[in-house]
Scaffold this motif. Structure first.
Motif, mmCIF file in Angstrom:
data_model
loop_
_atom_site.group_PDB
_atom_site.id
_atom_site.type_symbol
_atom_site.label_atom_id
_atom_site.label_comp_id
_atom_site.label_asym_id
_atom_site.label_seq_id
_atom_site.Cartn_x
_atom_site.Cartn_y
_atom_site.Cartn_z
ATOM 1 N N PRO A 1 -8.999 1.152 0.637
ATOM 2 C CA PRO A 1 -9.062 2.439 1.336
ATOM 3 C C PRO A 1 -9.778 3.544 0.571
ATOM 4 O O PRO A 1 -10.467 4.370 1.172
ATOM 5 C CB PRO A 1 -7.592 2.781 1.565
ATOM 6 N N ARG B 1 -4.681 6.025 5.909
ATOM 7 C CA ARG B 1 -4.289 4.648 5.596
ATOM 8 C C ARG B 1 -5.469 3.687 5.658
ATOM 9 O O ARG B 1 -5.302 2.503 5.936
ATOM 10 C CB ARG B 1 -3.168 4.171 6.525
ATOM 11 N N GLY B 2 -6.685 4.172 5.407
ATOM 12 C CA GLY B 2 -7.843 3.304 5.384
ATOM 13 C C GLY B 2 -8.546 3.162 6.723
ATOM 14 O O GLY B 2 -9.468 2.351 6.852
ATOM 15 N N TYR C 1 -7.413 7.005 2.135
ATOM 16 C CA TYR C 1 -5.958 6.923 2.085
ATOM 17 C C TYR C 1 -5.315 7.948 3.012
ATOM 18 O O TYR C 1 -4.190 7.766 3.491
ATOM 19 C CB TYR C 1 -5.448 7.112 0.656
ATOM 20 N N ARG D 1 3.582 8.965 2.319
ATOM 21 C CA ARG D 1 2.491 8.019 2.084
ATOM 22 C C ARG D 1 1.790 7.584 3.371
ATOM 23 O O ARG D 1 1.476 6.426 3.568
ATOM 24 C CB ARG D 1 3.033 6.801 1.330
ATOM 25 N N ALA E 1 -2.402 5.606 -3.473
ATOM 26 C CA ALA E 1 -3.434 6.633 -3.620
ATOM 27 C C ALA E 1 -2.889 8.039 -3.454
ATOM 28 O O ALA E 1 -3.464 8.994 -3.992
ATOM 29 C CB ALA E 1 -4.556 6.390 -2.612
ATOM 30 N N TRP E 2 -1.793 8.185 -2.732
ATOM 31 C CA TRP E 2 -1.229 9.525 -2.556
ATOM 32 C C TRP E 2 -0.821 10.145 -3.886
ATOM 33 O O TRP E 2 -0.890 11.361 -4.058
ATOM 34 C CB TRP E 2 -0.031 9.470 -1.607
ATOM 35 N N GLN F 1 -2.546 -0.162 -1.719
ATOM 36 C CA GLN F 1 -3.498 0.784 -2.318
ATOM 37 C C GLN F 1 -3.462 2.131 -1.615
ATOM 38 O O GLN F 1 -3.518 3.174 -2.260
ATOM 39 C CB GLN F 1 -4.914 0.205 -2.244
ATOM 40 N N ALA F 2 -3.386 2.119 -0.286
ATOM 41 C CA ALA F 2 -3.345 3.372 0.467
ATOM 42 C C ALA F 2 -2.099 4.173 0.115
ATOM 43 O O ALA F 2 -2.141 5.398 -0.021
ATOM 44 C CB ALA F 2 -3.408 3.093 1.965
#
Length: 393
Positions: free
Chosen positions: A176, A183-184, A180, A253, A49-50, A45-46
């Protein structure tokens, strides 16, 4: 001579474990298979999210780094504290432009040179290679309260104190969301132990803000890059094969990638990061304040009283401090010279990656020959730098 300056790493420098007030956690009895799956899902997810980054996405952390006097006495304790803010200032997919800024609790610049200016970090949002750095340590599920929210999270603890190593703790959110950018990460700390100089580091999420879907902003200039998007080249005259080495940086990322190698003729700069080891961006940013308290202020003491001069490289002229020293090495007298930037943020250094600003811009070694001219034995000098990312547009 040091051929590869180390990037500041919180895990190497050691950092204090003293959590900020107001952070309460409810821990489970231990990690389960579902916790592990949640950890893997959080990493995915992190990373994803970018691609949905918005101008104005922002996270702010409080931080404190300390260094105590040496166990055998001597030296004084040092502390630096304030806040670290990461904010998306432009999006031009596949690139997300992030500004990192250290400040005091009131948002004003800090006096330490290494923390005094904001830095720009272009982060690539798409995937060019598989990136995954395990958190490591003993995992424990918990609900962490930070920034006015409750986060389902996992706490990772690595305790090496029985081997005179550090106690390292990191807490990452399972989902996250706007975190993000780190990275959370919700909180992190490291505490040195054993026979080392006592000290440590702590960081705690303070504020989260999400940007607007219709917000836009121009891509900023890479005047003060942390590293990603930029490179620098150093002429190295050591050993039988002198030549030019190029140091390249990128970020993908939430991970920083760094490469170093000989400059290849007719090859585009910084085109291949396939073999670079990924370093979590938040670890690098956490480590910088720790480096400040564990190293000298700028300029280094030896350079503060050095001769004033000018450092020149490919059209750049920068005020410099030049140190001279000599030493008897195995019966041979040698003379050493190091050139430092008088101001590491001088306009003439615009575009130079962060790590290169806080190392000697040039150094030389000469053999002292009685009654004659000293014989050069080698040295290094930064000769070129720039933005390879700009060259790709």
């Amino acid at each position: 001579m040091t051929m590869r300056p180390s990037l500041p790493l919180a895990a190497l420098l050691g950092a204090a474990l003293s959590f900020l007030p107001g952070c309460e956690s409810t821990k489970s009895s231990g990690p389960s298979a579902s916790d592990t799956r949640a950890d893997n899902a959080a990493s995915v997810q992190a990373a994803e999210a970018w691609s949905r980054a918005r101008v104005g996405d922002r996270v702010t952390y409080s931080f404190s780094a300390t260094r105590g006097p040496e166990p055998r006495g001597g030296g004084t304790a040092r502390t630096v504290q304030g806040q670290l803010t990461l904010e998306v200032v432009a999006v031009q997919q596949p690139w997300v432009w992030v500004r990192a800024a250290y400040s005091d609790e009131g948002g004003k610049p800090l006096p330490q040179a290494k923390l005094a200016k904001d830095l720009i970090i272009p982060v690539r949002a798409d995937m060019t290679r598989a990136l995954d750095v395990p958190h490591g340590g003993t995992a424990t599920a918990e609900v962490a309260s930070s920034a006015g929210r409750n986060w389902e999270a996992v706490r990772y603890v690595t305790d090496q104190r029985s081997f005179d190593g550090p106690l390292r703790t990191r807490v990452y959110a399972n989902a996250p969301g706007p975190l993000y950018l780190a990275r959370g990460l919700i909180e992190g700390s490291t505490e040195s132990a054993g026979f080392r100089v006592p000290g440590g580091y702590q960081l705690k999420l303070k504020e989260v803000r999400e940007g607007s879907a219709d917000a836009s902003a121009p891509v900023p200039a890479l005047e003060r890059p942390l590293g990603p998007g930029a490179y620098y080249e150093r002429y190295v005259d050591v050993g039988p094969g002198p030549g030019v080495q190029r140091v390249c940086f990128t970020a993908e990322r939430g991970y920083l990638l760094r490469t170093e190698g000989p400059v290849e003729a007719n090859a585009a700069p910084c085109a291949d990061f396939s073999q670079a080891e990924p370093e979590p961006l938040e670890e690098l940013l956490m480590g910088i304040p720790s480096e400040v308290v564990f190293t000298e202020d700028w300029p280094p003491a030896a350079a503060a009283n050095g001769a004033r001069g000018t450092f020149s490289a490919e059209g750049h002229n920068v005020p410099a401090l030049i140190t001279q020293s000599s030493e008897d090495v195995e019966g041979t007298q040698r003379a050493f010279s190091e050139t430092y930037a008088a101001d590491p943020w001088a306009p003439g250094l615009a575009g130079l990656p962060y790590e290169a600003r806080f190392q000697p811009l040039a150094n030389t070694t000469e053999r002292v020959v009685p009654g004659g001219k000293n014989e050069p034995e080698g040295g290094t000098k930064i000769v070129r730098w720039g933005s390879w990312l700009a060259g790709q547009k």
